[in-house]
Design a protein around this motif. Structure first.
Motif, PDB file in Angstrom:
ATOM      1  N   PHE A 115       0.856  -1.181   0.000  1.00  0.00           N
ATOM      2  CA  PHE A 115       0.000   0.000   0.000  1.00  0.00           C
ATOM      3  C   PHE A 115       0.897   1.237   0.000  1.00  0.00           C
ATOM      4  O   PHE A 115       1.932   1.259   0.675  1.00  0.00           O
ATOM      5  CB  PHE A 115      -0.872  -0.009   1.258  1.00  0.00           C
ATOM      6  N   PRO A 116       0.548   2.282  -0.747  1.00  0.00           N
ATOM      7  CA  PRO A 116      -0.658   2.467  -1.557  1.00  0.00           C
ATOM      8  C   PRO A 116      -0.453   2.142  -3.042  1.00  0.00           C
ATOM      9  O   PRO A 116      -1.385   2.283  -3.836  1.00  0.00           O
ATOM     10  CB  PRO A 116      -0.932   3.955  -1.379  1.00  0.00           C
ATOM     11  N   ASP A 130      -7.074  -0.834  -0.514  1.00  0.00           N
ATOM     12  CA  ASP A 130      -7.838  -1.589   0.472  1.00  0.00           C
ATOM     13  C   ASP A 130      -7.278  -3.005   0.560  1.00  0.00           C
ATOM     14  O   ASP A 130      -6.529  -3.451  -0.335  1.00  0.00           O
ATOM     15  CB  ASP A 130      -9.324  -1.629   0.096  1.00  0.00           C
ATOM     16  N   PRO A 131      -7.599  -3.760   1.608  1.00  0.00           N
ATOM     17  CA  PRO A 131      -7.017  -5.098   1.796  1.00  0.00           C
ATOM     18  C   PRO A 131      -7.260  -6.052   0.637  1.00  0.00           C
ATOM     19  O   PRO A 131      -6.338  -6.768   0.216  1.00  0.00           O
ATOM     20  CB  PRO A 131      -7.683  -5.591   3.083  1.00  0.00           C
ATOM     21  N   GLN A 132      -8.454  -6.087   0.119  1.00  0.00           N
ATOM     22  CA  GLN A 132      -8.761  -7.042  -0.942  1.00  0.00           C
ATOM     23  C   GLN A 132      -7.938  -6.773  -2.193  1.00  0.00           C
ATOM     24  O   GLN A 132      -7.406  -7.705  -2.820  1.00  0.00           O
ATOM     25  CB  GLN A 132     -10.268  -6.980  -1.282  1.00  0.00           C
ATOM     26  N   THR A 133      -7.797  -5.508  -2.570  1.00  0.00           N
ATOM     27  CA  THR A 133      -7.012  -5.162  -3.755  1.00  0.00           C
ATOM     28  C   THR A 133      -5.550  -5.525  -3.566  1.00  0.00           C
ATOM     29  O   THR A 133      -4.890  -6.055  -4.470  1.00  0.00           O
ATOM     30  CB  THR A 133      -7.152  -3.660  -4.069  1.00  0.00           C
ATOM     31  N   ALA A 136      -1.014  -9.289  -4.726  1.00  0.00           N
ATOM     32  CA  ALA A 136      -0.015 -10.266  -4.296  1.00  0.00           C
ATOM     33  C   ALA A 136      -0.241 -11.614  -4.966  1.00  0.00           C
ATOM     34  O   ALA A 136       0.715 -12.308  -5.328  1.00  0.00           O
ATOM     35  CB  ALA A 136      -0.050 -10.403  -2.769  1.00  0.00           C
ATOM     36  N   GLU A 137      -1.495 -12.010  -5.153  1.00  0.00           N
ATOM     37  CA  GLU A 137      -1.797 -13.285  -5.823  1.00  0.00           C
ATOM     38  C   GLU A 137      -1.315 -13.270  -7.268  1.00  0.00           C
ATOM     39  O   GLU A 137      -0.739 -14.249  -7.756  1.00  0.00           O
ATOM     40  CB  GLU A 137      -3.305 -13.554  -5.761  1.00  0.00           C
ATOM     41  N   ARG A 138      -1.523 -12.149  -7.948  1.00  0.00           N
ATOM     42  CA  ARG A 138      -1.041 -12.050  -9.331  1.00  0.00           C
ATOM     43  C   ARG A 138       0.481 -12.098  -9.370  1.00  0.00           C
ATOM     44  O   ARG A 138       1.078 -12.728 -10.262  1.00  0.00           O
ATOM     45  CB  ARG A 138      -1.550 -10.752  -9.972  1.00  0.00           C
ATOM     46  N   PHE A 147       7.434  -8.555  -7.526  1.00  0.00           N
ATOM     47  CA  PHE A 147       6.615  -7.451  -7.027  1.00  0.00           C
ATOM     48  C   PHE A 147       5.405  -7.284  -7.930  1.00  0.00           C
ATOM     49  O   PHE A 147       5.489  -7.505  -9.149  1.00  0.00           O
ATOM     50  CB  PHE A 147       7.408  -6.152  -6.994  1.00  0.00           C
ATOM     51  N   ALA A 148       4.303  -6.888  -7.350  1.00  0.00           N
ATOM     52  CA  ALA A 148       3.107  -6.633  -8.144  1.00  0.00           C
ATOM     53  C   ALA A 148       3.320  -5.448  -9.080  1.00  0.00           C
ATOM     54  O   ALA A 148       2.773  -5.406 -10.184  1.00  0.00           O
ATOM     55  CB  ALA A 148       1.910  -6.381  -7.229  1.00  0.00           C
TER      56      ALA A 148
END
Length: 621
Positions: A316-317, A322-325, A330-332, A347-348
């Motif tokens: 963040f940011p 927000d947490p879900q985003t 991180a999953e991607r 890194f995303a």
């Protein structure tokens, strides 16, 4: 005939015999006859009263015996207490638990905080005859949760009995409730926080981000070896594998980081804002490599095979608000890392990925340069604007990178702090400054004191003061030639410990200056209680002073405050004549910046001082 009948018969017989014996002699005296009749009645009443008392005492003994037998036979937790909460009677199960313990004084509302329950219960009993609730009893090393009813007794038949306690053991129920609550927020297998708790903690971290600590990060670790389909025995041991991995992560990763179970084969590490040291890409890169090193050394449940992982990093940011985003980012990143190779992280954000690679390269170069002594100290003069004379210097480090040329401190000091090389750099600067001061004293080129920046890590070293003293002794220099500019983070330490250390430095002769005054954690307590000599106005205030009236007002107030406390004020980063003029009007006379002179190598200082002399001569003419 019952006993009472026989007693009455013998009493009457004795009375009538006595009466007959005295009637003849007392018939002439009615008063004496009446006295005899009264005495006879008293004897009869006394005998009857004594008999009834014995009967009551026998009944009480029988009742107590029956009660003791009942308490012995029951499995319930029952006790009769006196005014001092001492046991008069108790059931066998309770006796086995209590032994020498006082039930009332070992009673708590909160098993963890040990909040005493008995005083509050007594206040309720003063208003009503009974109390009912749940408490904890401490017996030896065991805690017992009970549902308790206490009745206050005023039974005249047993005056010593004051309280009747009836309890039911609910320890197992409490533990089950706690386990159920724990399962809502923790993974049952690893006892790590689960995804629900992770989302909540991530939201809290986002809310805690400030301009001083603007970033929080998430590392998602996917253990790829756990996805491999092997023999049935391997599949049966998957739970043990995950538990072992979780245990190893907890032991290897610092407790300041939050480790959570993210999914069946994934873990997450949450990095709080105060742990995301700038630049964040570097600190997160180092944390990811720490995880890889751990997994490479891990032998899970006797399996000699290599454990692999893919790590995705989002923060963040930059990667979400927000947490879900942030979690999706991180999953991607994990998926991208897994496609490249085993034991890879990504890194995303592509820019962060590029920076992470660059920082690793720069860190290696920095380490090599330390060994090869590629660092040189430059000196920026500090001028008194009222006299137009040089009144001091500040030592500023320059890195002569063989590949990149001369690099300024802002491009590598954060990297040095992250990699713990800042202490070696600080000490290298101090050694060079001792040598330079020695030369300036011989050539009469020293003006005032030479200021050196001291990092928090260096200041916290156990041998910090000893090192400075030894270095001064080796170069035959005095501490009175130096000013130590202290990082504001140093002042987060305990005031008493910090004051002791600063006092020792002042006893040696060093002048002590608080750097970046007006930014971060500047406090009146530190200024008032600590042995400081000077402050340096934060550069962030000076940069915006011309454009913002608020910044001008804050700067002027800080300068006046320092004057009240008899602290010398220095301002650096002066790039324009208007900044110099405003500071001079506010009362700050000691200025430093590119407006007067950039930082120079030691070889150019004589020319600078020569220009200073010419200016003074010109002003005199």
């Amino acid at each position: 005939m019952p006993l009472i009948g026989w007693l009455c018969f013998f009493a009457l017989l004795l009375a009538f015999t006595a009466q007959a014996a005295v009637t003849n002699g007392l018939s002439a005296n009615p008063f004496s006859a009446l006295l005899v009749a009264f005495s006879t009645g008293v004897i009869i009443a006394g005998v009857i009263g004594w008999w009834r008392l014995q009967q009551q005492m026998n009944n009480q003994r029988q009742q107590k015996t029956a009660l003791r037998q009942l308490l012995t036979d029951t499995n319930a937790l029952v006790a009769v207490l006196d005014d001092d909460c001492q046991l008069l009677l108790a059931s066998s199960p309770l006796l086995q638990l209590t032994q020498q313990h006082n039930l009332c004084h070992n009673m708590y509302f909160d098993a963890t905080a040990r909040q005493a329950a008995w005083p509050d219960i007594q206040r309720v009993l003063q208003q009503q005859q009974s109390w009912q609730g749940e408490v904890w009893w401490q017996f030896k090393q065991d805690l017992l949760a009970v549902s308790l009813t206490i009745t206050q007794s005023e039974n005249n038949a047993w005056p010593a009995a004051r309280y009747l306690l009836v309890a039911q053991d609910i320890t197992e129920r409490k533990r089950a409730d706690q386990q159920q609550l724990n399962n809502l927020t923790h993974d049952p297998l690893t006892n790590l926080p689960n995804r629900v708790m992770l989302v909540e903690q991530l939201a809290n971290n986002i809310a805690c981000c400030t301009p001083l600590f603007p970033t929080t990060a998430l590392l998602l670790i996917k253990i790829t070896s756990l996805l491999q389909h092997g023999s049935p025995a391997v599949q049966q041991n998957s739970a043990e594998r995950i538990a072992d991995t979780a245990r190893a992560l907890r032991q290897a990763i610092a407790p300041q980081f939050t480790i959570a179970r993210y999914s069946s084969d994934s873990f997450a590490i949450l990095v709080a804002p105060h742990l995301c040291h700038p630049p964040p890409a570097l600190s997160l890169n180092q944390l990811a490599h720490q995880v890889f090193l751990l997994l490479s050394q891990l032998n899970i449940s006797g399996d000699s095979g290599q454990v692999y992982a893919s790590i995705g990093v989002s923060h963040f940011p930059l990667d979400g608000a927000d947490p879900q985003t942030i979690m999706h980012s991180a999953e991607r990143a994990v998926q991208t890392a897994a496609k490249v190779s085993a034991n890879n992280f990504c890194f995303a954000d592509s820019k962060s990925q590029q920076q992470a690679t660059e920082y690793l390269t720069l860190q290696a170069e920095l380490s090599n340069s330390l060994e090869q002594d590629d660092f040189i100290v430059y000196f920026q003069p500090q001028l008194s604007i009222s006299s137009n004379r040089v009144v001091g210097y500040e030592a500023l480090l320059r890195w002569h990178n063989p590949k990149r040329g001369i690099m300024l401190p802002h491009s590598f000091l954060a990297l040095a702090e992250q990699s713990s090389m800042i202490v070696a750099l600080d000490r290298k600067v101090f050694r060079q400054c001792c040598q330079q001061v020695q030369h300036w004293l011989k050539t009469d080129q020293l003006r005032g004191r030479l200021a050196l920046n001291i990092s928090e890590q260096h200041f916290q070293q156990a041998d910090f003061i000893d090192y400075l003293s030894n270095c001064l002794e080796q170069h035959k220099q005095q501490a009175s030639h130096f000013t130590l500019e202290l990082d504001q983070r140093i002042f987060q330490q305990s005031t008493a410990e910090l004051s002791t250390k600063l006092s020792k430095l002042r006893e040696l002769g060093f002048a002590l200056l608080m750097d970046n005054f007006g930014d971060g954690i500047s406090s009146l307590t530190a200024l008032r209680e600590l042995p400081l000599d000077a402050v340096k106005i934060a550069r962030s205030l000076i940069n915006q002073m011309e454009q913002k009236e608020q910044q001008r007002n804050i700067t002027a107030s800080l300068i006046r405050l320092a004057g009240y406390l008899q602290l010398e004020v220095t301002a650096s980063g002066i790039d324009s004549e208007m900044q110099a003029y405003l500071l001079h009007v506010m009362g700050c006379d000691k200025l430093q910046g590119n407006l007067f002179s950039k930082a120079l190598p030691a070889s150019e200082i004589p020319a600078l001082l020569a220009r200073e002399s010419k200016l003074l001569k010109k002003a005199a003419n």
